[in-house]
Design a protein around this motif. Structure first.
Motif, PDB file in Angstrom:
ATOM      1  N   ALA A   1      43.846  41.350  23.278  1.00 43.66           N
ATOM      2  CA  ALA A   1      44.631  42.097  24.225  1.00 43.66           C
ATOM      3  C   ALA A   1      45.954  42.296  23.798  1.00 43.66           C
ATOM      4  O   ALA A   1      46.645  43.444  24.064  1.00 43.66           O
ATOM      5  N   PRO A   2      46.907  41.360  23.275  1.00 43.20           N
ATOM      6  CA  PRO A   2      48.169  41.773  22.590  1.00 43.20           C
ATOM      7  C   PRO A   2      48.328  42.604  21.824  1.00 43.20           C
ATOM      8  O   PRO A   2      49.076  43.657  21.847  1.00 43.20           O
TER       9      PRO A   2
ATOM     10  N   TYR B   1      51.448  49.608  27.728  1.00 40.85           N
ATOM     11  CA  TYR B   1      50.894  49.092  29.024  1.00 40.85           C
ATOM     12  C   TYR B   1      50.375  50.274  29.822  1.00 40.85           C
ATOM     13  O   TYR B   1      50.786  51.475  29.584  1.00 40.85           O
ATOM     14  N   GLY B   2      49.383  50.118  30.702  1.00 38.89           N
ATOM     15  CA  GLY B   2      48.828  51.036  31.702  1.00 38.89           C
ATOM     16  C   GLY B   2      47.094  51.170  31.443  1.00 38.89           C
ATOM     17  O   GLY B   2      46.538  50.269  30.848  1.00 38.89           O
ATOM     18  N   GLU B   3      46.887  52.256  32.129  1.00 36.80           N
ATOM     19  CA  GLU B   3      45.133  52.341  32.250  1.00 36.80           C
ATOM     20  C   GLU B   3      44.515  52.591  31.127  1.00 36.80           C
ATOM     21  O   GLU B   3      43.469  52.002  31.028  1.00 36.80           O
ATOM     22  N   LEU B   4      45.121  53.162  30.059  1.00 40.93           N
ATOM     23  CA  LEU B   4      44.536  53.322  28.741  1.00 40.93           C
ATOM     24  C   LEU B   4      44.228  51.932  28.282  1.00 40.93           C
ATOM     25  O   LEU B   4      43.018  51.872  27.549  1.00 40.93           O
ATOM     26  N   SER B   5      44.971  51.289  28.223  1.00 39.04           N
ATOM     27  CA  SER B   5      44.826  49.953  27.317  1.00 39.04           C
ATOM     28  C   SER B   5      43.928  49.105  28.109  1.00 39.04           C
ATOM     29  O   SER B   5      43.055  48.487  27.639  1.00 39.04           O
TER      30      SER B   5
ATOM     31  N   THR C   1      52.440  46.270  34.565  1.00 36.71           N
ATOM     32  CA  THR C   1      53.703  46.888  34.333  1.00 36.71           C
ATOM     33  C   THR C   1      53.447  48.240  33.969  1.00 36.71           C
ATOM     34  O   THR C   1      54.290  49.008  33.705  1.00 36.71           O
ATOM     35  N   GLY C   2      52.232  48.748  34.021  1.00 32.12           N
ATOM     36  CA  GLY C   2      52.081  50.222  33.478  1.00 32.12           C
ATOM     37  C   GLY C   2      51.640  51.234  34.533  1.00 32.12           C
ATOM     38  O   GLY C   2      51.262  52.112  34.471  1.00 32.12           O
ATOM     39  N   GLY C   3      51.640  50.945  35.825  1.00 32.07           N
ATOM     40  CA  GLY C   3      51.573  51.669  37.030  1.00 32.07           C
ATOM     41  C   GLY C   3      49.965  51.472  37.428  1.00 32.07           C
ATOM     42  O   GLY C   3      49.915  52.082  38.404  1.00 32.07           O
ATOM     43  N   HIS C   4      49.195  50.852  36.687  1.00 27.90           N
ATOM     44  CA  HIS C   4      47.846  50.606  37.049  1.00 27.90           C
ATOM     45  C   HIS C   4      47.632  49.502  37.866  1.00 27.90           C
ATOM     46  O   HIS C   4      47.913  48.430  37.282  1.00 27.90           O
TER      47      HIS C   4
ATOM     48  N   GLY D   1      45.245  47.054  39.828  1.00 24.26           N
ATOM     49  CA  GLY D   1      44.146  46.714  39.898  1.00 24.26           C
ATOM     50  C   GLY D   1      43.964  45.262  40.597  1.00 24.26           C
ATOM     51  O   GLY D   1      44.832  44.667  40.779  1.00 24.26           O
ATOM     52  N   LEU D   2      42.832  44.726  40.587  1.00 27.31           N
ATOM     53  CA  LEU D   2      42.647  43.316  40.887  1.00 27.31           C
ATOM     54  C   LEU D   2      43.123  42.307  39.943  1.00 27.31           C
ATOM     55  O   LEU D   2      43.837  41.329  40.269  1.00 27.31           O
ATOM     56  N   GLY D   3      43.328  42.776  38.748  1.00 34.60           N
ATOM     57  CA  GLY D   3      43.871  41.869  37.600  1.00 34.60           C
ATOM     58  C   GLY D   3      45.381  41.698  37.816  1.00 34.60           C
ATOM     59  O   GLY D   3      46.170  40.500  37.787  1.00 34.60           O
ATOM     60  N   SER D   4      45.918  43.044  38.233  1.00 32.68           N
ATOM     61  CA  SER D   4      47.403  42.933  38.473  1.00 32.68           C
ATOM     62  C   SER D   4      47.577  42.120  39.747  1.00 32.68           C
ATOM     63  O   SER D   4      48.680  41.250  39.849  1.00 32.68           O
ATOM     64  N   PHE D   5      46.782  42.295  40.759  1.00 32.86           N
ATOM     65  CA  PHE D   5      47.103  41.721  42.001  1.00 32.86           C
ATOM     66  C   PHE D   5      47.014  40.000  41.854  1.00 32.86           C
ATOM     67  O   PHE D   5      47.840  39.198  42.299  1.00 32.86           O
TER      68      PHE D   5
END
Length: 259
Positions: A111-112, A120-124, A204-207, A209-213
């Protein structure tokens, strides 16, 4: 004897296990002496889920969409790669071991690197989801394509069938069961990949989702929200798995025969 797909047992028994698990959970909270901010009870988690229901619904939808996007890309790429592997033993012997090898690589270690390349963001998040769900498709489909009945293959060759006719009328129908198995495995992994991708690259990329939550809840030591996000992740996994299983059966039914 073949069991009916749905009966009272398939509904009552899982519900009974769920009730027992909730009672055990509540008993552990009551008698363990742990503070509620460390281990909240099921009632507290249910209240949190109710209060944050619209936020959790939005996060779940975003995670589900990313998981489905990564899964679809995995199926397309996996089938194409498997077709190449099935048509050339040199390609298969060169690349198939790497397909097996990459299944064992922990995605948290990659992942890194994905973030460094795609940011960072949805594409990654989609790239991480694709990487974790791709290889079961390749290994299962390739196995199905090269596992051919030798008698049928001799019959096709005796009738001077072309390589394309052998692939489309013999190899591909025989590989559908393997493809469906790979898709079921990949569907569950796609949700895991989406959560992991959001955990590392989404917050931190505007996406959101549950992972961010889950990441934000962990940072705030909000364990009831952490439990709520985990439960929603499980539900998204069940929905994605069931939807893909039903759609796969529906669209590939003409090639699937009951043994």
């Amino acid at each position: 004897m073949r069991e009916a797909p749905f009966s009272w047992r398939t509904i009552v028994l899982p519900m009974l296990v769920l009730v027992i698990a909730l009672l055990l959970w509540q008993a552990i909270v009551m008698f363990s002496g742990l503070e509620p901010y460390i281990l909240p009870g099921p009632g507290v988690v249910a209240k949190t889920m109710w209060l944050k229901k619209w936020d959790l619904l939005g996060y779940s939808l975003r995670t589900g969409m990313v998981a489905v996007a990564g899964f679809v890309i995995s199926v397309v790429l996996g089938v194409v790669v498997s077709l190449f592997f099935s048509q050339s033993s040199i390609l298969r012997q060169s690349g198939y071991p790497f397909a097996i090898f990459f299944q064992t690589v922990p995605i948290v270690a990659i992942a890194p690197l994905v973030i460094a390349i795609f940011g960072y963001g949805e594409l990654s998040v989609i790239v991480v989801t694709t990487m974790i769900s791709l290889f079961p498709i390749i290994t299962s489909t390739t196995t199905g394509l090269i596992t051919i009945d030798q008698g049928l293959l001799d019959l096709f060759r005796l009738n001077k069938a072309t390589r394309w006719q052998i692939l489309w009328k013999l190899q591909f129908p025989g590989a559908i069961r393997y493809l469906l198995t790979g898709m079921k495995t990949s569907a569950g992994l796609a949700v895991v990949g989406a959560i992991v991708g959001e955990f590392f690259a989404g917050h931190t990329g505007g996406h959101q989702g549950l992972g961010s939550f889950i990441f934000i809840s962990k940072s705030q030591m909000n364990t009831s929200a952490l439990f709520a996000g985990t439960i929603c992740s499980t539900l998204v996994g069940v929905v994605v798995f069931a939807s893909i299983s039903i759609l796969g059966r529906m669209f590939l039914r003409r090639w699937v025969w009951e043994g």
